[in-house]
Write a protein that holds these residues in place. Structure first.
Motif, PDB file in Angstrom:
ATOM      1  N   TYR A 115      -0.439  10.034  12.338  1.00 43.62           N
ATOM      2  CA  TYR A 115      -0.071  10.201  10.938  1.00 43.62           C
ATOM      3  C   TYR A 115      -0.004   8.856  10.231  1.00 43.62           C
ATOM      4  N   CYS A 116      -0.249   8.886   8.928  1.00 43.07           N
ATOM      5  CA  CYS A 116      -0.024   7.693   8.133  1.00 43.07           C
ATOM      6  C   CYS A 116       0.481   8.141   6.775  1.00 43.07           C
ATOM      7  N   LEU A 117       1.146   7.235   6.077  1.00 42.80           N
ATOM      8  CA  LEU A 117       1.558   7.553   4.713  1.00 42.80           C
ATOM      9  C   LEU A 117       0.533   6.917   3.785  1.00 42.80           C
ATOM     10  N   CYS A 118      -0.094   7.740   2.946  1.00 42.49           N
ATOM     11  CA  CYS A 118      -1.151   7.231   2.071  1.00 42.49           C
ATOM     12  C   CYS A 118      -0.756   7.333   0.608  1.00 42.49           C
ATOM     13  N   VAL A 119      -1.239   6.396  -0.183  1.00 43.37           N
ATOM     14  CA  VAL A 119      -1.078   6.488  -1.635  1.00 43.37           C
ATOM     15  C   VAL A 119      -2.470   6.434  -2.272  1.00 43.37           C
ATOM     16  N   GLY A 120      -2.525   6.727  -3.549  1.00 46.38           N
ATOM     17  CA  GLY A 120      -3.807   6.733  -4.257  1.00 46.38           C
ATOM     18  C   GLY A 120      -4.321   5.318  -4.518  1.00 46.38           C
ATOM     19  N   LYS A 121      -5.552   5.265  -5.048  1.00 47.52           N
ATOM     20  CA  LYS A 121      -6.255   4.005  -5.263  1.00 47.52           C
ATOM     21  C   LYS A 121      -5.466   3.032  -6.164  1.00 47.52           C
ATOM     22  N   ASP A 122      -5.030   3.527  -7.309  1.00 45.60           N
ATOM     23  CA  ASP A 122      -4.378   2.628  -8.273  1.00 45.60           C
ATOM     24  C   ASP A 122      -2.865   2.806  -8.273  1.00 45.60           C
ATOM     25  N   SER A 123      -2.330   3.157  -7.121  1.00 42.94           N
ATOM     26  CA  SER A 123      -0.896   3.429  -7.053  1.00 42.94           C
ATOM     27  C   SER A 123      -0.074   2.153  -7.254  1.00 42.94           C
ATOM     28  N   GLU A 163       3.172  19.249   7.283  1.00 45.28           N
ATOM     29  CA  GLU A 163       3.184  18.172   6.288  1.00 45.28           C
ATOM     30  C   GLU A 163       4.576  17.999   5.690  1.00 45.28           C
ATOM     31  N   TRP A 164       5.183  19.125   5.361  1.00 41.40           N
ATOM     32  CA  TRP A 164       6.499  19.126   4.730  1.00 41.40           C
ATOM     33  C   TRP A 164       7.539  18.552   5.685  1.00 41.40           C
ATOM     34  N   SER A 165       7.517  19.016   6.952  1.00 40.24           N
ATOM     35  CA  SER A 165       8.497  18.538   7.932  1.00 40.24           C
ATOM     36  C   SER A 165       8.400  17.028   8.078  1.00 40.24           C
ATOM     37  N   HIS A 166       7.167  16.515   8.170  1.00 39.05           N
ATOM     38  CA  HIS A 166       6.996  15.079   8.333  1.00 39.05           C
ATOM     39  C   HIS A 166       7.502  14.316   7.114  1.00 39.05           C
ATOM     40  N   THR A 167       7.221  14.868   5.924  1.00 37.57           N
ATOM     41  CA  THR A 167       7.679  14.199   4.704  1.00 37.57           C
ATOM     42  C   THR A 167       9.208  14.120   4.695  1.00 37.57           C
ATOM     43  N   VAL A 168       9.855  15.248   5.038  1.00 38.66           N
ATOM     44  CA  VAL A 168      11.323  15.288   5.051  1.00 38.66           C
ATOM     45  C   VAL A 168      11.870  14.232   6.020  1.00 38.66           C
ATOM     46  N   THR A 228      -0.024  13.542  -7.795  1.00 42.07           N
ATOM     47  CA  THR A 228       1.160  13.227  -6.997  1.00 42.07           C
ATOM     48  C   THR A 228       1.006  11.798  -6.473  1.00 42.07           C
ATOM     49  N   ASP A 229       2.081  11.263  -5.838  1.00 41.41           N
ATOM     50  CA  ASP A 229       2.099   9.830  -5.533  1.00 41.41           C
ATOM     51  C   ASP A 229       1.680   9.469  -4.109  1.00 41.41           C
ATOM     52  N   ALA A 230       2.230  10.175  -3.138  1.00 45.39           N
ATOM     53  CA  ALA A 230       2.017   9.757  -1.763  1.00 45.39           C
ATOM     54  C   ALA A 230       2.000  10.966  -0.852  1.00 45.39           C
ATOM     55  N   ILE A 231       1.367  10.829   0.314  1.00 45.07           N
ATOM     56  CA  ILE A 231       1.254  11.976   1.224  1.00 45.07           C
ATOM     57  C   ILE A 231       1.337  11.526   2.668  1.00 45.07           C
ATOM     58  N   MET A 232       1.929  12.374   3.498  1.00 45.47           N
ATOM     59  CA  MET A 232       1.881  12.170   4.943  1.00 45.47           C
ATOM     60  C   MET A 232       0.637  12.905   5.443  1.00 45.47           C
ATOM     61  N   ALA A 233      -0.356  12.160   5.901  1.00 43.38           N
ATOM     62  CA  ALA A 233      -1.603  12.792   6.335  1.00 43.38           C
ATOM     63  C   ALA A 233      -2.011  12.216   7.687  1.00 43.38           C
ATOM     64  N   THR A 234      -2.835  12.947   8.425  1.00 42.32           N
ATOM     65  CA  THR A 234      -3.349  12.373   9.658  1.00 42.32           C
ATOM     66  C   THR A 234      -4.539  11.485   9.299  1.00 42.32           C
TER      67      THR A 234
END
Lengths: 342, 498
Positions: free
Chosen positions: A143-151, A176-181, A212-218
């Motif tokens: 997993y990684c925490l990602c943000v958008g290009k111009d964040s 996804e939700w569990s990881h974010t929490v 949206t701002d950021a996401i926990m994604a693989t």
């Protein structure tokens, strides 16, 4: 005329009787052979998704490593419903003769169990997931925490200082939700959940689009966007460089001082079988699975499709992962509860 | 651009191999049969063919898959027109006018129109696809939950437009559909609603068994009670009927163009789907036709609108799948899995000179498949139409069996078959007492999507409900919607005063 007819009948019935006498023995010797018929591989998630694709790829090479002169097929059966619990339950209730196996979204199923106990009415299993026979882990994803290009957020500190960070997820109770929490709690990020996207791709796209701002994604699922520069990782849960050499240099949670996160933030693909599977058959399946994971052709496929095989595991380790995961998640039941009630 | 065109040649070379045509025909026949049997869909056919495609050259595999996709939509139109049984969910709007035509003994006209509209709709869909390629990224990025919500709102307003006769009853049925849509686990709040303690209802009331029930099974009940054939008049099984159907498509050129644009456009947006595409296109056709009042009672233009849209949507759905790995429909999700299993990665790789021949293979075979299915359809139409002359009590048991099997086979769940049966009786009672089945289905199909996107919009918004007016595309949609609702009212007021 009549006599010959009679003798024919006698002969026929004699043959039938002797056949009946012999049959049980034939059946008995067949039963000792394993596998004696095609193996059913249950996929609890939709066709075309990651679990389906990995299952089909493994099922393609598995017969090569199963014993017996006559090669049996491994047949994929899709059993979807209730976030995967219908399919996993089907594996649980099957005859433990080694002819039914399945794949499981470990974090999803384990989190649902803990969330169920925390009072959320998610589709939790009606039995203890630890009762299943575990045959191995095909791959874990990082997993990684990602943000958008111009964040405006460039580091964990930025996220911690933000008044509110919008995280898209596929829904309350999803992995996804569990990881974010868990990440928000551990790092002290004020997360606003935008929950209910119809899949992980649309939720990732909402970060790319700036909704949206950021996401926990693989790293694997977000790879195309990371490569194109549409998503930028802030940190990795585990070191990703080895599997994605082109991945941007970012710290791991270990380096940032949050080693706990590495324990429960993961995306495992466990191969499971019903409880009570005889040990010899479990061993056969475990070894065959392990051989497939090492198979050069299988590896070549994984390489080509950017699906690296990350931390595969054998049966013992696979079981330990599940036991440990359930324990650590249970310790954080209150965090989940607070997030739901929020 | 020249690279794109240059890639056609290596794509065509695969068709020189006889084996390619064998695989193509295999996919084609599977698509036609799976399309015609309710419950079994293109996605199921594709999933079954994935293991078959092992060991094939990837291009041949793609030819086979495209064969399926091209044939499915028209396959589903056949029972929709003849028996009021939508073969796949996106054929549901074909029933609205197709079946009344059959009842009038004009099944040949409807089939002819459907076959022609399918083929031309798909062709236009592919053309729209090429035109829209530069805009795809923009569409995918700019159409978020707020825009999707307003788009779905169009559909919900259509419930009111649909109502013929008793308005109150029509709206009631739509409301019931909406209520049914709220059953199950709500991913937004994490609440489990109206599941009565069963795991089956966790995923909500699935639309396909309901569609099979209210349209097909209720019709089977009706036929077996009456004992009469579908066609209430003697049908003329002459070829002239079919030709009349073909001609009607060319008379309604605008409908064809508009429907294929709607189909492609909705196909591109992930998670909206072919069912919404065909219903929206039917509504658009009905609203802009001078013969508006006749829609739903056997207007051939309605068949054209629905069939052109559901074939065009394949083109639209293919685009985000190839370009970004985002499936635009259920079939595309399976196709995406097939891509990956064959070691193909959607995205820049597929659109590079190395990958383009494969994309052309898909597009060309999709085109061939549509032409083939329509030609076959036109040739068979005259004979298929005779099905509507079979006595009701002979054909009804067949419909029952096929429908229950179809409902069961979606998720191999006996509860789905039971659900279809229950809604069969509900649908029968609804027709008997003048409630609209169409509005029920609209409410059910759109309700979940509307709720989800509404919540998502509010959750992501920093300005509360104003988000629908602060985003430019959403604002345009809202203005169009307001205009569509207000113009007829204003017009009536003006006429009243004069």
């Amino acid at each position: 005329m009549k006599g010959s007819k009679l003798s024919k009948t006698l002969l026929a019935s004699g043959l039938a009787v002797s056949l009946l006498l012999v049959l049980p023995f034939v059946a008995a010797t067949q039963a000792e052979q394993y596998p004696s018929k095609p193996i059913r591989w249950i996929v609890p998630y939709s066709p075309g998704g990651g679990f389906d694709v990995y299952s089909r790829a493994v099922a393609r090479y598995l017969p090569k490593y199963l014993p017996g002169k006559k090669k049996v097929d491994v047949i994929i059966q899709t059993v979807t419903g209730a976030g995967g619990t219908v399919g996993v339950t089907k594996v649980y209730n099957s005859k433990p003769d080694g002819h039914t196996v399945g794949i499981m979204n470990t974090i999803g199923v384990c989190a649902a169990t803990v969330l169920g106990e925390a009072g959320l009415k998610v589709a939790a299993l009606k039995f203890d997931v630890r009762e299943l026979t575990f045959l191995g882990v095909i791959t874990e994803n990082i997993y990684c925490l990602c943000v958008g290009k111009d964040s405006p957020y460039k580091s964990v500190k930025d996220l911690q200082n933000a008044k509110e960070v919008k995280f898209p997820t596929t829904g309350v109770g999803s992995s996804e939700w569990s990881h974010t929490v868990l990440v928000a709690d551990e790092m002290g990020i004020k997360a606003r959940h935008v929950a209910g996207y119809s899949g992980s791709t649309p939720s990732r796209l909402s970060v790319v689009a700036g909704d949206t701002d950021a996401i926990m994604a693989t790293v694997g699922s977000a790879w195309a966007q990371i490569q194109a520069g549409d998503l930028t990782p802030i940190f990795y849960i585990k070191p990703a460089k080895e599997y994605f050499p082109e991945a941007p240099d970012r710290p791991t949670v270990q380096e940032l001082g949050y080693p706990n996160l590495a324990k429960f933030c993961g995306f495992w693909r466990h191969v499971i079988a019903p409880p009570g599977l005889p040990e010899d058959r479990a061993k056969i399946l475990e070894d065959a699975l392990w051989n497939v994971i090492q198979d050069p052709e299988f590896r070549a496929w994984a390489e080509k499709t950017h699906k690296p095989i990350i931390f595969p595991a054998k049966a013992k380790e696979a079981k330990e992962t599940v036991v440990e995961l359930i324990d650590t998640l249970k310790q954080r039941a209150n965090v989940f509860k607070a997030a739901i009630e929020h | 651009m020249s690279e794109v065109v240059a890639a056609i040649l290596p794509a065509l070379s695969i068709f020189a191999d006889g084996l390619t045509w064998v695989f193509f025909l295999l996919g084609f026949v599977m698509g036609l049969v799976f399309g015609a049997i309710p419950g079994l869909s293109g996605a199921v056919a594709l999933a079954l063919l994935i293991p078959v495609s092992w060991g094939m050259e990837p291009r041949q595999g793609m030819v086979m898959f495209a064969g399926v996709m091209g044939a499915v939509a028209f396959g589903g139109a056949i029972p929709a027109i003849l028996l009021n049984v939508p073969g796949t969910a996106p054929n549901v709007a074909t029933c609205f006018d197709g079946y009344p035509l059959s009842q009038k003994g004009k099944a040949g006209v409807a089939l002819g129109a459907a076959a022609t509209a399918s083929c031309l709709g798909a062709t236009f869909g592919i053309l729209w696809l090429v035109i829209l390629i530069p805009a795809v990224r923009l569409i995918i990025m700019k159409v978020g939950p707020p825009e999707t919500f307003v788009l779905i709102l169009f559909g919900l307003f259509a419930i009111a437009l649909f109502v013929r006769g008793n308005t109150l009853k029509g709206v009631c049925a739509g409301g019931l559909g909406l209520l049914l849509a709220f059953v199950g686990f709500d991913p937004v709040t994490g609440a489990l609603r109206y599941n009565f303690g069963t795991m089956y209802l966790y995923d909500g009331i699935r639309p396909i068994p309901v569609i099979i029930g209210v349209f097909a099974i209720s019709e089977a009940i009706n036929l077996s009670i009456k004992g009469e054939a579908v066609a209430q008049v003697e049908i003329s099984s002459k070829a002239s009927d079919v030709i009349e159907g073909v001609r009607s498509v060319f008379r309604h050129r605008m409908t064809l163009l508009r429907s294929s644009a709607i189909g492609t456009g909705i196909g591109i947006i992930p998670g909206v789907g072919g069912t919404v595409a065909c219903i929206m296109s039917w509504i658009a056709a009905a609203q802009s036709s001078p013969r508006k009042a006749f829609f739903g009672s056997g207007e051939v233009e309605g068949v054209i609108a629905s069939e052109a849209a559901n074939d065009a949507k394949d083109g639209g759905a293919l685009l985000p799948t190839i370009a970004f790995g985002i499936p635009g429909s259920a079939e595309m999700a399976v196709l995406l899995g097939a891509f990956i299993l064959h070691g193909l990665v959607p995205g820049p790789d597929l659109l590079s000179p190395g990958g383009l021949p494969l994309v052309w293979c898909l597009i060309l075979s999709l085109f061939f498949s549509n032409i083939l299915v329509s030609s076959a359809g036109l040739l068979m139409a005259r004979h298929l139409a005779k099905l509507t002359m079979i006595r009701g009590n002979v054909i009804a048991p067949v419909i029952f069996c096929v429908c229950l099997l179809g409902a069961y086979s979606i998720h191999l769940s006996i509860y789905d078959a039971m659900l279809a049966l229950i809604f069969g009786f509900v649908g029968y009672l609804m027709t008997k007492y003048g409630f609209s089945r169409v509005t029920l289905v609209l409410g059910l199909v759109l309700g979940t999507k509307a709720e989800r996107n509404f919540h998502l919009s509010l959750m992501m918004s920093d300005v509360g409900g104003w988000i629908f007016l602060t985003r430019p595309i959403a604002l345009v949609f809202v203005l169009v919607l307001v205009a569509v609702v207000l113009i007829p009212i204003l017009r009536r007021l003006k006429r009243g005063r004069l």
